[in-house]
Write a protein that holds these residues in place. Structure first.
Motif, short mmCIF file in Angstrom:
data_model
loop_
_atom_site.label_atom_id
_atom_site.label_comp_id
_atom_site.label_asym_id
_atom_site.label_seq_id
_atom_site.Cartn_x
_atom_site.Cartn_y
_atom_site.Cartn_z
N VAL A 191 7.34 64.36 -51.15
CA VAL A 191 7.57 64.94 -49.83
C VAL A 191 6.47 65.95 -49.52
N ALA A 192 5.80 65.78 -48.39
CA ALA A 192 4.73 66.69 -47.96
C ALA A 192 5.30 67.62 -46.88
N TYR A 193 5.92 68.71 -47.32
CA TYR A 193 6.64 69.59 -46.39
C TYR A 193 5.74 70.14 -45.29
N GLU A 194 4.55 70.63 -45.69
CA GLU A 194 3.67 71.25 -44.70
C GLU A 194 3.22 70.22 -43.66
N LEU A 195 2.87 69.02 -44.11
CA LEU A 195 2.43 67.99 -43.19
C LEU A 195 3.56 67.57 -42.26
N GLU A 196 4.76 67.40 -42.79
CA GLU A 196 5.89 67.02 -41.95
C GLU A 196 6.20 68.09 -40.91
N ARG A 197 6.12 69.35 -41.32
CA ARG A 197 6.38 70.45 -40.38
C ARG A 197 5.33 70.45 -39.27
N THR A 198 4.08 70.23 -39.62
CA THR A 198 3.01 70.20 -38.63
C THR A 198 3.21 69.05 -37.64
N LEU A 199 3.57 67.90 -38.15
CA LEU A 199 3.81 66.75 -37.27
C LEU A 199 4.99 67.02 -36.33
N ALA A 200 6.04 67.65 -36.88
CA ALA A 200 7.21 67.97 -36.05
C ALA A 200 6.84 68.98 -34.96
N ASP A 201 6.07 69.99 -35.32
CA ASP A 201 5.67 71.01 -34.35
C ASP A 201 4.82 70.43 -33.23
N ARG A 202 4.07 69.37 -33.54
CA ARG A 202 3.18 68.76 -32.55
C ARG A 202 3.83 67.55 -31.86
N ASN A 203 5.12 67.36 -32.13
CA ASN A 203 5.88 66.27 -31.52
C ASN A 203 5.28 64.88 -31.81
N LYS A 204 4.69 64.74 -32.97
CA LYS A 204 4.16 63.44 -33.40
C LYS A 204 5.28 62.67 -34.11
N THR A 205 6.23 62.21 -33.30
CA THR A 205 7.45 61.60 -33.83
C THR A 205 7.17 60.32 -34.60
N ALA A 206 6.33 59.46 -34.04
CA ALA A 206 6.05 58.18 -34.69
C ALA A 206 5.40 58.39 -36.05
N GLU A 207 4.43 59.29 -36.13
CA GLU A 207 3.76 59.57 -37.39
C GLU A 207 4.73 60.16 -38.41
N LEU A 208 5.61 61.03 -37.93
CA LEU A 208 6.59 61.66 -38.83
C LEU A 208 7.56 60.62 -39.38
N GLU A 209 8.03 59.72 -38.53
CA GLU A 209 8.94 58.68 -38.97
C GLU A 209 8.27 57.74 -39.98
N ALA A 210 7.00 57.42 -39.74
CA ALA A 210 6.27 56.56 -40.67
C ALA A 210 6.12 57.24 -42.03
N LEU A 211 5.89 58.54 -42.01
CA LEU A 211 5.74 59.29 -43.25
C LEU A 211 7.05 59.34 -44.02
N ARG A 212 8.13 59.60 -43.33
CA ARG A 212 9.43 59.72 -43.99
C ARG A 212 9.94 58.37 -44.50
N ALA A 213 9.51 57.30 -43.85
CA ALA A 213 9.95 55.96 -44.28
C ALA A 213 9.46 55.62 -45.67
N GLN A 214 8.35 56.23 -46.10
CA GLN A 214 7.80 55.92 -47.42
C GLN A 214 8.37 56.81 -48.52
N SER A 215 9.14 57.83 -48.15
CA SER A 215 9.68 58.74 -49.16
C SER A 215 10.66 58.02 -50.07
N MET A 216 10.72 58.45 -51.30
CA MET A 216 11.54 57.81 -52.32
C MET A 216 12.72 58.70 -52.70
N THR A 217 13.80 58.07 -53.12
CA THR A 217 14.97 58.81 -53.59
C THR A 217 14.59 59.62 -54.82
N PRO A 218 14.99 60.89 -54.89
CA PRO A 218 14.67 61.70 -56.07
C PRO A 218 15.11 61.00 -57.35
#
Length: 305
Positions: free
Chosen positions: A87-114
């Motif tokens: 999980v890239a917290y800083e990158l996800e926060r930056t994408l959320a702040d800039r309303n880059k929804t599609a990029e954020l969803e693509a990033l989260r789709a690749q995350s793995m279960t702990p």
């Protein structure tokens, strides 16, 4: 991180009943010398095809087939592979702040279960068979898939999913196969065919990189496998085969006769991304499948025709 001890004792496991297939081993310890200097400081599995690294394609394929647990067989300089799935917290926060929804969803789709990823260090490069043996504690008594990320698959039904279906149909070991020109059989593991049923091929023997004149067929194994855990007992002997390496094919061959063993003519296309030409072909083929990129790619190809 687990370390591999090549001097560990031989432990042949008893045959177990058919189980759901939830584990996959991905050998990613190679140096990627064919792609130097690009791979001097970058793992070859992180080379992108369009906008996803090779390792992501392999993991996505396995997850689509129901795989839940992954073991990466790594080497020095491969930490970026594991970090890619973190999980890239800083990158996800930056994408959320800039309303880059599609990029954020693509990033989260690749995350793995702990806890779903385990890494094992292959401390010495003794061959594919040795790399798979390094995952013996992860595999335990369960069937498992093997995916070689260099083989990038383009299939309507994911190639690993096709193997999993064949595993449930046959109740044993299944490898993805394809026919190659006779003059190229010495680059692959080759099937000695007992019965060719079209989609499924019953196997009576396997030969790793045979001389062309001695190859039993032109049906060759590609980088997708479903194997029973008993293969680890044979791999643990660390017997060297073709090229002076511990060959996975040699240990798989020893399972024949004690367990079902089949080759599957998968439906789809393979791109050899361990080769520069194959890697470039994959870029074109995957770009042409993207509605957002296909028009531009067709124009580019037309300009260079």
């Amino acid at each position: 991180m687990l370390a591999c001890n090549p001097n560990a004792a031989i432990e042949d496991s008893p045959i177990v009943s058919l189980k759901p297939l939830k584990k996959a081993v991905l050998p990613v310890a190679g140096l990627g010398t064919r792609f130097l200097p690009a791979t001097k400081a970058m793992a070859k599995e992180m080379l992108p095809v369009v906008d996803k690294p090779l390792i992501q394609y392999a993991v996505d394929e396995a997850r689509a087939a129901g795989i839940e647990q992954f073991c990466f067989i790594t080497g020095r300089g491969k930490t970026a592979i594991v970090e890619h799935f973190d999980v890239a917290y800083e990158l996800e926060r930056t994408l959320a702040d800039r309303n880059k929804t599609a990029e954020l969803e693509a990033l989260r789709a690749q995350s793995m279960t702990p806890g779903s990823i385990v890494t094992v260090r292959q401390q010495v490069p003794l061959g594919l068979g040795h790399a798979i043996w390094c995952a013996r504690s992860f595999v335990g008594d369960d069937p498992f898939a093997i995916l070689l990320p260099d083989d990038l698959m383009m299939c309507e039904t994911p190639c690993t999913g096709q193997l999993v279906a064949a595993y449930h149909e046959t109740g044993g070991n299944v490898v993805a196969i394809e026919e190659v020109p006779r003059e190229r059989v010495n680059r692959y593991g080759v099937l000695d065919v007992a019965e060719d049923k079209g989609r499924l091929v019953s196997v009576k023997g396997l030969v790793e990189k045979p001389p062309i004149e001695k190859a039993p067929s032109n049906l060759t194994i590609i980088g997708r496998y479903v194997l029973m855990p008993e293969v680890m007992g044979f791999l643990s002997r660390l017997e060297k085969g073709a090229g002076g390496e511990v060959q996975l094919t040699d240990s798989m061959a020893k399972l024949i006769g004690m367990q079902p063993f089949h080759g599957l003519r998968y439906e789809g296309k393979r791109f050899d991304c361990g080769d520069k030409a194959g890697f470039l072909e994959a870029q074109v083929a995957f770009a042409l499948r993207r509605p957002d990129l296909a028009p531009a790619m067709k124009s580019i190809l037309k300009a260079y025709a």
